[in-house]
Every structure is written in C-alpha cells, then in structure tokens.
Design an enzyme around this catalytic site. Structure first.
Site, PDB file in Angstrom:
ATOM      1  N   ALA A 243       0.898  -1.137  -0.108  1.00  0.00           N
ATOM      2  CA  ALA A 243       0.096   0.169   0.127  1.00  0.00           C
ATOM      3  C   ALA A 243       0.804   1.368  -0.176  1.00  0.00           C
ATOM      4  O   ALA A 243       1.880   1.328   0.605  1.00  0.00           O
ATOM      5  CB  ALA A 243      -0.927  -0.031   1.300  1.00  0.00           C
ATOM      6  N   ASP A 244       0.329   2.232  -0.872  1.00  0.00           N
ATOM      7  CA  ASP A 244       1.117   3.536  -0.661  1.00  0.00           C
ATOM      8  C   ASP A 244       0.298   4.572   0.392  1.00  0.00           C
ATOM      9  O   ASP A 244       0.851   5.438   0.992  1.00  0.00           O
ATOM     10  CB  ASP A 244       1.204   4.177  -2.137  1.00  0.00           C
ATOM     11  CG  ASP A 244       2.231   3.217  -2.655  1.00  0.00           C
ATOM     12  OD1 ASP A 244       1.932   2.366  -3.425  1.00  0.00           O
ATOM     13  OD2 ASP A 244       3.427   3.717  -2.504  1.00  0.00           O
ATOM     14  N   ARG A 245      -1.031   4.241   0.243  1.00  0.00           N
ATOM     15  CA  ARG A 245      -1.967   5.031   1.044  1.00  0.00           C
ATOM     16  C   ARG A 245      -3.225   4.346   1.284  1.00  0.00           C
ATOM     17  O   ARG A 245      -4.082   4.115   0.289  1.00  0.00           O
ATOM     18  CB  ARG A 245      -2.203   6.565   0.830  1.00  0.00           C
ATOM     19  CG  ARG A 245      -2.635   7.549   1.731  1.00  0.00           C
ATOM     20  CD  ARG A 245      -2.787   8.702   0.943  1.00  0.00           C
ATOM     21  NE  ARG A 245      -1.741   9.739   0.541  1.00  0.00           N
ATOM     22  CZ  ARG A 245      -1.430  10.964   1.055  1.00  0.00           C
ATOM     23  NH1 ARG A 245      -2.144  11.322   2.089  1.00  0.00           N
ATOM     24  NH2 ARG A 245      -0.272  11.202   0.520  1.00  0.00           N
TER      25      ARG A 245
END
Ligand SMILES: CSC[C@H]1O[C@H](OP(=O)(O)O)[C@H](O)[C@@H]1O
Length: 365
Positions: A243-245
């Site tokens: 995940a990045d965000r």
C-alpha cells in the site's frame, strides 16, 4: 545475507540504485536533501516506507554536519527540508507522515529548555529509529499475515500472488506483502509465489523476482495481463499486495494494476489482502477519491532502457497508482498491530492510538 536497499551509519547514507537492478548492484551516496529528493523522484529508491526512511536519514546526515546558531534556525531547516522532500512523489503517505511527525517533534523540543545541540541529537535519534522500527513492523505484519492466510486459506500448499515490489527493496528490510510471503516460506507453508512483472517500471520482474531468487523462495514471474489466466488455472490461495496510502474507509492506493487484480480475485473468490504498516495509513482522507495519484513520464511507456518501443507521437497516460475500493479487500488489511476488515480500520487504529491523528483539517499531499 538479507538484501538491503539502505546502508546507513551516523553521518553517512548510501542507497541501492534500484534503477540498475537486477543486473547491477550499485550503492549511491546521498549527501543532501536535494540528493534525496532527486533519488526519490527518479525512483533510484522507491517503495512507500523506504522513501520516508531515506528522506529522514538524509535529514539526519545533513543535521550532523551543520551547526545551528539558534533553535529557530534549526527548526526552520528541519521544516524546510522535510517540506521539500514531501513534494518528490505525492501518492505514498509515508514521507508526509514522517515529515509531519518530525516537524511536530522539533516544534515541541524547541519550546523546551534544551540546547540546540541536544535538540539536534534528538531529531537524529528519531530519524535513525525509523530503520529498526520498520523492520520490526514488517516482521510483525509477516506473522499476522501468515496466520490469517493459514486461517482463511488452509494450512499448507499455499500459492500466493503478489504485485509490484514490497520487499527489502521497498522498505528497511523484510518487506510488507513480501514479508508475509517470507513468513509463510520460513514456516514451510508456502508452496509457490507468483509475481507480476508490474509494467511500466517493472518492479516485479526487476526487483521482486530478484528478491525471490536471492531468498530461494519458489516463485514464477507472470505478465500483468496473465493475472486472470493464472487465477483461473493455478491453485492461487490468496493475493497479497502493499500500500502507498490506505485511507479512513479502507480504500487503498497501490501500484497501478492492483485494482484490476482485486476485481479478478473477487471474480474467482480468492481472498485479497493489503499489507500496510500504520505509517502508510492516512485517516485524514475519508475515501479513495481524494488520494492524489502520481502521473509519471510517458517515456516509461514508450521507451525501455532508452530504446523506443512505441510509435513516436502516440498519446500516453501513465498513472503510477490506482485505488482499490475497500469492498474488494476481502481478506483484510494486515498491519503491525493485527488484521482488520476495512470497515473497522479507522476505529481500530484510533483506539490503538498508534496513529498520530494530525490536527490539520485540509487533506495532506
Ligand atoms: C511497501 S512498498 C509500497 C508500495 O510502493 C510501491 O510503489 P513504487 O514502486 O512506485 O514506489 C508499490 O506501490 C508498493 O506496493
């Protein structure tokens, strides 16, 4: 020896130039905030946690070599440096989370009676602490993720698919989604991993395949376009991605291609897991619509290692990330604190108190 994307000792930072992998393993010195910004922007270092850690360690390297005549000068340098680093890539929240946390720390310390030198040392300590904490968080997620996959998908013969690179090359070590694959492999429960090439930057073929071979984890590289065929014809037990965000309702920004993998996994009834440290969770953004998606150079689509592979003049659209809606994250969100269904993530994280609820009302980039 485990793969390391970051070599750090007080006053010295070197990063593995991931643009040259898998054929060349070259460490580059990072001396200044601008060096770090350039390295992040050009993806010499990439991966949400690694980006934040390199940014913070660069601040530590800069601080150790400077004397500040006042607390104000120190505070201004820290804020200016971190604010600049936040602009390198907009989608992953980790650099923003670290920057805001460090800026808040220096503000609080400067209100204290400590000397400038002591405050500087405290900031450096906080930056350096991110290295060990990231690895500890990754190993904790590995354990939580392995346990939930065994509980949901069976105790052996596990075939796990992943996307992009979320391993030692995207973190301070061990990895997030690949950390779960490592944990399953370490306890003898992983039959086989499948990694997608992850066009156009090829984090899967260049980086994840490199990690799988390095760790002797049985794995097969597939084209991104082979995801559905692989899920149809191979006994895929689960999909694990990074995940990045992750935002308040569980919607998750991750490498482009994640969304369609989640749709196909839903079609085949295969549990889909996001593996994300709390440093990649942004409770200030209510849903995925408000996540800023980075768009990168058209050259990443039209050229490969400088060779033209698409007709000159063709229009391009190259979003580096997409957003997987929470309802497609059917297995759960694996954090260092445990595994949560998307719909309870915000409540659980706030109750855990492990998340610095930032006071800003506006969305952060
Ligand atoms: C644990 S890395 C998280 C995340 O970062 C990668 O993006 P990029 O290679 O562009 O920095 C990818 O989306 C990973 O899932």
């Amino acid at each position: 020896m485990s793969l390391e994307s970051i070599h750090y000792k007080t006053g010295s930072l070197k990063i593995l130039n991931q643009r040259l992998l898998p054929t060349k393993s070259v460490y580059e010195e990072i001396h200044t905030i601008q060096d770090a910004w350039d390295a992040i922007k050009t993806m010499m270092v990439r991966g949400a946690p690694a980006i934040a850690i390199v940014g913070a360690l660069t601040l530590a390297v800069e601080l150790i070599k400077q004397q500040f005549e006042s607390k104000t000068k120190l505070s201004e340098f820290v804020e200016t440096s971190l604010t600049h680093l936040k602009t390198a890539r907009p989608t992953a929240v980790n650099m923003t989370e670290a920057a805001n946390r460090l800026i808040k720390l220096v503000e609080v310390l400067c209100q204290n009676s400590m000397s400038v030198e002591i405050i500087k040392e405290r900031i450096i300590e906080e930056c350096e602490a991110m290295l060990k904490k990231d690895v500890a968080d990754n190993k904790s997620m590995g354990q939580h993720g392995a346990k939930v996959i065994i509980n949901q998908c069976g105790n052996d013969n596990l075939h796990v698919m992943t996307h992009c690179n979320t391993g030692s090359l995207a973190t301070a070590g061990y990895g997030t989604a690949i950390g779960v694959i490592r944990a399953l492999h370490e306890i003898g429960k992983l039959e086989h991993a499948y990694c997608t090439e992850t066009r156009p930057y090829n984090q899967g073929s260049r980086l994840t395949a490199y990690e799988m071979v390095h760790d002797k984890i049985p794995a097969t590289l597939i084209a991104d376009s082979a995801v559905a065929m692989t899920m149809k014809t191979k006994p895929i037990s689960a999909v694990v991605v990074g995940a990045d965000r992750v935002v308040a309702n569980g919607d998750t920004a991750n490498k482009i291609g994640t969304y369609q993998m989640a749709i196909v996994a839903k079609h085949f009834g295969i549990p889909f897991f996001v593996v994300s440290p709390s440093t990649s969770i942004d409770l200030h953004i209510p849903s995925g619509e408000d996540i800023v998606i980075e768009e990168r150079s058209h050259d990443e689509l039209t050229k490969m290692k400088g060779h033209q592979i698409a007709a000159p003049g063709i229009g391009c659209w190259n979003p580096a990330f997409d957003v997987t809606p929470a309802e497609l994250i059917t297995g759960g969100i694996v954090t260092e604190h445990g595994v949560f269904k998307p719909e309870v993530l915000k409540k659980e994280m706030e109750e855990l108190g492990s998340y610095n609820i930032r006071k800003k009302t506006k969305f952060e980039n």
